[in-house]
Design an enzyme around this catalytic site. Structure first.
Site, PDB file in Angstrom:
ATOM      1  N   GLU A 132      -5.043  -8.655   1.212  1.00 45.43           N
ATOM      2  CA  GLU A 132      -5.701  -8.221   2.449  1.00 45.43           C
ATOM      3  C   GLU A 132      -7.188  -8.045   2.183  1.00 45.43           C
ATOM      4  O   GLU A 132      -7.572  -7.452   1.174  1.00 45.43           O
ATOM      5  CB  GLU A 132      -5.185  -6.861   2.958  1.00 45.43           C
ATOM      6  CG  GLU A 132      -3.810  -6.881   3.547  1.00 45.43           C
ATOM      7  CD  GLU A 132      -3.395  -5.529   4.137  1.00 45.43           C
ATOM      8  OE1 GLU A 132      -4.276  -4.712   4.506  1.00 45.43           O
ATOM      9  OE2 GLU A 132      -2.172  -5.300   4.209  1.00 45.43           O
TER      10      GLU A 132
ATOM     11  N   GLU B 216       0.809  -1.220   0.000  1.00 46.85           N
ATOM     12  CA  GLU B 216       0.000   0.000   0.000  1.00 46.85           C
ATOM     13  C   GLU B 216       0.846   1.276   0.000  1.00 46.85           C
ATOM     14  O   GLU B 216       0.727   2.101   0.926  1.00 46.85           O
ATOM     15  CB  GLU B 216      -0.966   0.018   1.187  1.00 46.85           C
ATOM     16  CG  GLU B 216      -1.996  -1.100   1.141  1.00 46.85           C
ATOM     17  CD  GLU B 216      -3.000  -1.031   2.291  1.00 46.85           C
ATOM     18  OE1 GLU B 216      -2.929  -0.096   3.108  1.00 46.85           O
ATOM     19  OE2 GLU B 216      -3.858  -1.928   2.365  1.00 46.85           O
TER      20      GLU B 216
HETATM   21  O1  IFM Z   1      -3.935  -2.404   9.283  1.00 48.65           O
HETATM   22  C1  IFM Z   1      -3.968  -1.968   7.961  1.00 48.65           C
HETATM   23  C2  IFM Z   1      -2.767  -2.506   7.210  1.00 48.65           C
HETATM   24  O2  IFM Z   1      -1.581  -2.111   7.795  1.00 48.65           O
HETATM   25  C3  IFM Z   1      -2.767  -1.999   5.786  1.00 48.65           C
HETATM   26  N1  IFM Z   1      -4.043  -2.251   5.155  1.00 48.65           N
HETATM   27  C4  IFM Z   1      -5.235  -1.869   5.860  1.00 48.65           C
HETATM   28  C5  IFM Z   1      -5.216  -2.459   7.263  1.00 48.65           C
HETATM   29  C6  IFM Z   1      -6.502  -2.050   8.018  1.00 48.65           C
HETATM   30  O3  IFM Z   1      -6.600  -0.668   8.099  1.00 48.65           O
END
Ligand code: IFM
Length: 446
Positions: free
Chosen positions: A353, A165
């Site tokens: 994720e 990200e």
């Molecule tokens: O916790 C974060 C992670 O570090 C990066 N993606 C989103 C998750 C939830 O906000």
């Protein structure tokens, strides 16, 4: 849950990140990162929470490998703390390398594939002091780190990602200032951060391959953008889409910056971009990681707004404890959008994720009934299967996250784990979602 139709060999995994779970911020020669500095500044983190000891994974990693083994995941994605393996970001710290060595060996012994992410926002503070991501040098120092780590682990780790990200690190950390390093940059200064992150990615791909890595990718977050007033908000929607969904993907997959960055006073013809950079950035990838949590609703900005869009409420959807709307179809939409937009340039996808914050606690018997998280995850996994059915090449899904952990500026107030963590004692208690996922992986239809 409907019976899932996914290809044989579809991979089930789970993700974490170093700063969010390791704790032990000064153990065995680790040096500070920008997040250690940021957390020490009053008012930055909800409730004044401090990440250390937090989950204390650095000392409890064996318990966590046991939890992973009990879950039965095929793969575990974790990030490496750059500040732990290289003091100040540059000087090898053998005790830091030894930690990840042990972890990789234990995962392999448990039959779990380790998937290593090099950068999840925790830049060594010394490198920040030398200019951070505004400095082109940081991209080259990142490549040195990448090669050193690959040289140490690529004999056992097949799959690597350069960063997780970068858009959030850029936007929240360098433009809005809600995250470390807490900057409020605009124009060319902001653009230089984005460009140097991308350059670091491209140099990092070369470097980990030189260190022996066989599969390399990038992990981005994506969010479909919905204009709340239809065409009237079209320009705002295009601007948000350009920066959220394209800024860190078009240069990597197409070798060019997207149109629409001028709305942010960011000019791809400006000084940070040197001849040859885009070729480096567009190095071919073995996979693209996709993080999806929600869709974004947007309306046209008011005259005094600093950004060319205004985030809006999306009515009619349930919300997680973070206030994010629950829109499972946005997962399918994201995956199909990537296929339609990048076509032959798109490598195989992994969902790296998806997950949700809910505030459940273990009851007197130790049972933690996070039925809302189970519903969230089941519906999002179904949406992945729908995308696969419509022809998107998705090879696996990694849920966020194994443990309740340090949710950045929200501190410990938002819990995303399939395992509950008591932050006073670090005790781990698997939630209902842990058992739901275990059964899904075993092929038991819940
Ligand atoms: O916790 C974060 C992670 O570090 C990066 N993606 C989103 C998750 C939830 O906000």
């Amino acid at each position: 849950m409907r019976a899932l139709r996914l290809p044989a060999g579809f991979e089930w995994g789970i993700s974490t990140s170093a700063f969010q779970i390791e704790g032990a911020s000064a153990a065995d020669g680790r040096t500070p990162s920008v997040w250690d500095t940021f957390c020490a500044q009053p008012g930055r983190i909800a409730g004044g929470d401090r990440p250390d000891p937090g989950c204390d994974h650095y000392h409890r990693w064996k318990d966590d490998v046991d939890l992973l083994a009990g879950l039965g995941v095929d793969s575990y994605r974790f990030s490496v703390s750059w500040s732990r393996v290289l003091a100040g970001g540059r000087a090898a710290n053998p005790r830091g390398f030894a930690f990840y060595d042990r972890l990789v060996d234990a995962l392999l012994a448990a039959g779990i594939e380790p998937v290593v992410n090099l950068f999840h926002w925790d830049l060594p503070q010394d490198l920040q002091d030398a200019g951070g991501w505004r400095s082109r040098d940081t991209a080259y120092v990142f490549a040195e780190y990448a090669e050193k780590l690959a040289t140490a682990l690529a004999d056992r780790v097949t799959r690597w990602s350069t960063m997780n990200e970068p858009f959030e690190h850029f936007g929240l950390g360098h433009v809005l200032g809600f995250h470390a390093p807490g900057q409020n940059l605009t124009g060319v200064a902001a653009f230089s951060v984005a460009h140097h992150l991308l350059l670091a990615h491209g140099l990092g791909v070369r470097a980990v391959r030189a260190g022996g890595a066989r599969q390399v990718g990038l992990i981005n977050s994506y969010a479909p953008v919905r204009p709340v007033n239809g065409g009237g908000d079209g320009a705002a929607a295009c601007a948000l889409d350009a920066i959220q969904n394209r800024l860190f993907t078009d240069p990597v997959l197409l070798g060019e910056y997207p149109a629409g960055l001028d709305a942010f006073e960011m000019d791809p013809a400006s000084k940070p971009v040197r001849s040859g950079d885009l070729e480096i950035i567009a190095a071919p990838l073995d996979f693209l990681g996709v993080n999806y949590y929600n869709v974004l609703a947007v309306s046209a900005p008011e005259p005094a707004d600093p950004l060319p869009f205004r985030l809006a409420e999306l009515p009619g959807f349930d919300r997680t404890a973070s206030g994010w709307p629950v829109v499972p179809d946005g997962m399918r939409e994201t995956l199909v959008m990537l296929k339609d937009r990048y076509r032959d340039a798109l490598p195989p996808l992994y969902v790296t994720e998806t997950g949700a914050a809910y505030d459940e606690k273990p009851d007197a018997d130790g049972f933690c009934d996070d039925f809302e998280r189970v519903a969230f995850l089941a519906s999002h996994v179904e949406a992945i299967a729908e995308a696969v059915a419509s022809g998107v090449d998705v090879r696996g899904a990694m849920l966020w996250s194994l443990l309740d952990n340090f949710e950045w500026a929200e501190g410990f107030s938002q819990r995303f784990g399939l395992v509950h963590v008591d932050f006073q004692t670090a005790q781990r208690t698997p939630k209902a979602s842990y058992y739901w996922y275990r059964d899904l992986i075993r092929g038991v239809t819940p």
